[in-house]
Design a protein around this motif. Structure first.
Motif, mmCIF file in Angstrom:
data_model
loop_
_atom_site.group_PDB
_atom_site.id
_atom_site.type_symbol
_atom_site.label_atom_id
_atom_site.label_comp_id
_atom_site.label_asym_id
_atom_site.label_seq_id
_atom_site.Cartn_x
_atom_site.Cartn_y
_atom_site.Cartn_z
ATOM 1 N N ASP A 177 -3.286 -6.016 -5.820
ATOM 2 C CA ASP A 177 -2.654 -5.292 -4.717
ATOM 3 C C ASP A 177 -1.153 -5.534 -4.668
ATOM 4 O O ASP A 177 -0.390 -4.679 -4.210
ATOM 5 C CB ASP A 177 -3.282 -5.701 -3.371
ATOM 6 N N VAL A 178 -0.708 -6.714 -5.110
ATOM 7 C CA VAL A 178 0.725 -7.012 -5.122
ATOM 8 C C VAL A 178 1.447 -6.029 -6.028
ATOM 9 O O VAL A 178 2.446 -5.406 -5.653
ATOM 10 C CB VAL A 178 0.976 -8.461 -5.585
ATOM 11 N N VAL A 179 0.931 -5.877 -7.248
ATOM 12 C CA VAL A 179 1.556 -4.970 -8.202
ATOM 13 C C VAL A 179 1.452 -3.530 -7.718
ATOM 14 O O VAL A 179 2.412 -2.752 -7.811
ATOM 15 C CB VAL A 179 0.913 -5.118 -9.592
ATOM 16 N N LEU A 180 0.301 -3.155 -7.182
ATOM 17 C CA LEU A 180 0.139 -1.787 -6.677
ATOM 18 C C LEU A 180 1.136 -1.499 -5.564
ATOM 19 O O LEU A 180 1.706 -0.409 -5.500
ATOM 20 C CB LEU A 180 -1.295 -1.578 -6.176
ATOM 21 N N GLY A 181 1.339 -2.488 -4.693
ATOM 22 C CA GLY A 181 2.300 -2.296 -3.608
ATOM 23 C C GLY A 181 3.714 -2.110 -4.119
ATOM 24 O O GLY A 181 4.452 -1.248 -3.651
ATOM 25 N N LEU A 182 4.100 -2.923 -5.100
ATOM 26 C CA LEU A 182 5.435 -2.795 -5.677
ATOM 27 C C LEU A 182 5.589 -1.462 -6.405
ATOM 28 O O LEU A 182 6.624 -0.807 -6.320
ATOM 29 C CB LEU A 182 5.705 -3.957 -6.637
ATOM 30 N N GLU A 183 4.555 -1.055 -7.136
ATOM 31 C CA GLU A 183 4.609 0.227 -7.826
ATOM 32 C C GLU A 183 4.688 1.386 -6.846
ATOM 33 O O GLU A 183 5.248 2.443 -7.159
ATOM 34 C CB GLU A 183 3.391 0.385 -8.736
ATOM 35 N N ALA A 184 4.124 1.197 -5.657
ATOM 36 C CA ALA A 184 4.162 2.253 -4.640
ATOM 37 C C ALA A 184 5.533 2.387 -3.997
ATOM 38 O O ALA A 184 5.788 3.344 -3.277
ATOM 39 C CB ALA A 184 3.109 1.979 -3.561
ATOM 40 N N GLY A 185 6.413 1.411 -4.240
ATOM 41 C CA GLY A 185 7.771 1.507 -3.709
ATOM 42 C C GLY A 185 8.186 0.372 -2.812
ATOM 43 O O GLY A 185 9.286 0.397 -2.253
ATOM 44 N N ALA A 186 7.331 -0.662 -2.662
ATOM 45 C CA ALA A 186 7.712 -1.805 -1.832
ATOM 46 C C ALA A 186 8.854 -2.572 -2.484
ATOM 47 O O ALA A 186 8.978 -2.616 -3.703
ATOM 48 C CB ALA A 186 6.514 -2.724 -1.612
ATOM 49 N N ASP A 187 9.694 -3.187 -1.652
ATOM 50 C CA ASP A 187 10.836 -3.942 -2.145
ATOM 51 C C ASP A 187 10.496 -5.397 -2.417
ATOM 52 O O ASP A 187 11.134 -6.047 -3.248
ATOM 53 C CB ASP A 187 11.978 -3.873 -1.122
ATOM 54 N N ASP A 188 9.502 -5.919 -1.722
ATOM 55 C CA ASP A 188 9.145 -7.326 -1.872
ATOM 56 C C ASP A 188 7.757 -7.515 -1.279
ATOM 57 O O ASP A 188 7.175 -6.589 -0.701
ATOM 58 C CB ASP A 188 10.165 -8.211 -1.149
ATOM 59 N N TYR A 189 7.210 -8.719 -1.433
ATOM 60 C CA TYR A 189 5.930 -9.027 -0.802
ATOM 61 C C TYR A 189 5.929 -10.473 -0.338
ATOM 62 O O TYR A 189 6.683 -11.304 -0.835
ATOM 63 C CB TYR A 189 4.763 -8.761 -1.759
#
Length: 235
Positions: free
Chosen positions: A88-100
């Protein structure tokens, strides 16, 4: 000075209420939502300065919500994930998130991440932004050119083949680091420190995913991978 408006989407009532109170004590204005669809409605109605999205929320999951937000805005997004090794971390970043940020998180760590992302946003928001010390310039303050790629550090604009390229603030900061030293290999650790302000060994997946996103916008062959060392911008 106006309060920074945070959209916080979290389905756990205890976490949502405790985090909202902690952020408000630090001077943030917080709009909290228990699910993704409500979060999207609040985002469109309130236009917050930053969004904190839990990955696993009902209705519209955090990754899908991030994509919807990114379709409409370059507002900074931080994903909240229960597991650091989750896909989910990678999916979130690929979706356009700047950080986690990994849950459970310390309130001070979350506030520090929020402020770091907002500083990054300010650095890449144009001549009126804060912290211009990282912005590269030619002696005459002109546009930097790399083949058909043009980077205007003062106007904070990027063009490829004469057409404007829309970058998020994080992508812009990343490109500015590369364009300040074309042909120089930049390590992932250096990029984490310079772009994400990590003074310690952070998760290099953040760098890798953002480089891939940037390549998709400025050309796959423009940023070269130097295996075992990092990345460099081809001049």
């Amino acid at each position: 000075m106006a309060e920074t408006h945070v959209l916080f989407v979290e389905d756990d009532d205890v976490i949502r209420e405790a985090t909202q109170l902690a952020l408000e004590r630090d001077g943030f204005l917080v709009t909290a939502a228990p699910d993704g669809l409500t979060g999207l409605e609040r985002f469109r109605a309130d236009r917050p300065d930053i969004a904190l999205l839990d990955v696993m929320v009902p209705g519209l999951d955090g990754v899908s919500l991030c994509r919807r937000i990114r379709d409409e805005s370059t507002v900074p997004v931080i994903m909240l994930s229960a597991r650091a090794d989750s896909i989910d971390v990678v999916l979130g970043l690929e979706a356009g998130a700047d950080d986690y940020v990994t849950k459970p998180f310390d309130g001070a760590v979350l506030v520090a991440r929020i402020r770091a992302v907002l500083r990054r946003f300010g650095h890449a928001s144009g001549p009126g932004g804060r912290g211009g010390e990282t912005v590269p310039e030619e002696p005459d303050g002109g546009v930097l050119r790399f083949g058909d790629l043009e980077v205007d550090p003062e106007g904070m604009e990027v063009r490829k083949g004469g057409r404007r390229v829309a970058l998020t603030p994080t992508e812009m900061r990343l490109l500015l680091e590369f364009s300040a030293a074309p042909g120089t290999v930049l390590s992932r650790d250096r990029l984490l420190e310079r772009v994400w302000e990590y003074g310690w060994g952070g998760d290099t997946r953040v760098v890798d995913v953002h480089v891939q996103r940037l390549r998709g916008k400025i050309g796959q062959d423009r940023i070269e991978t130097v295996r075992g060392f990092g990345y460099k911008l081809r001049g």
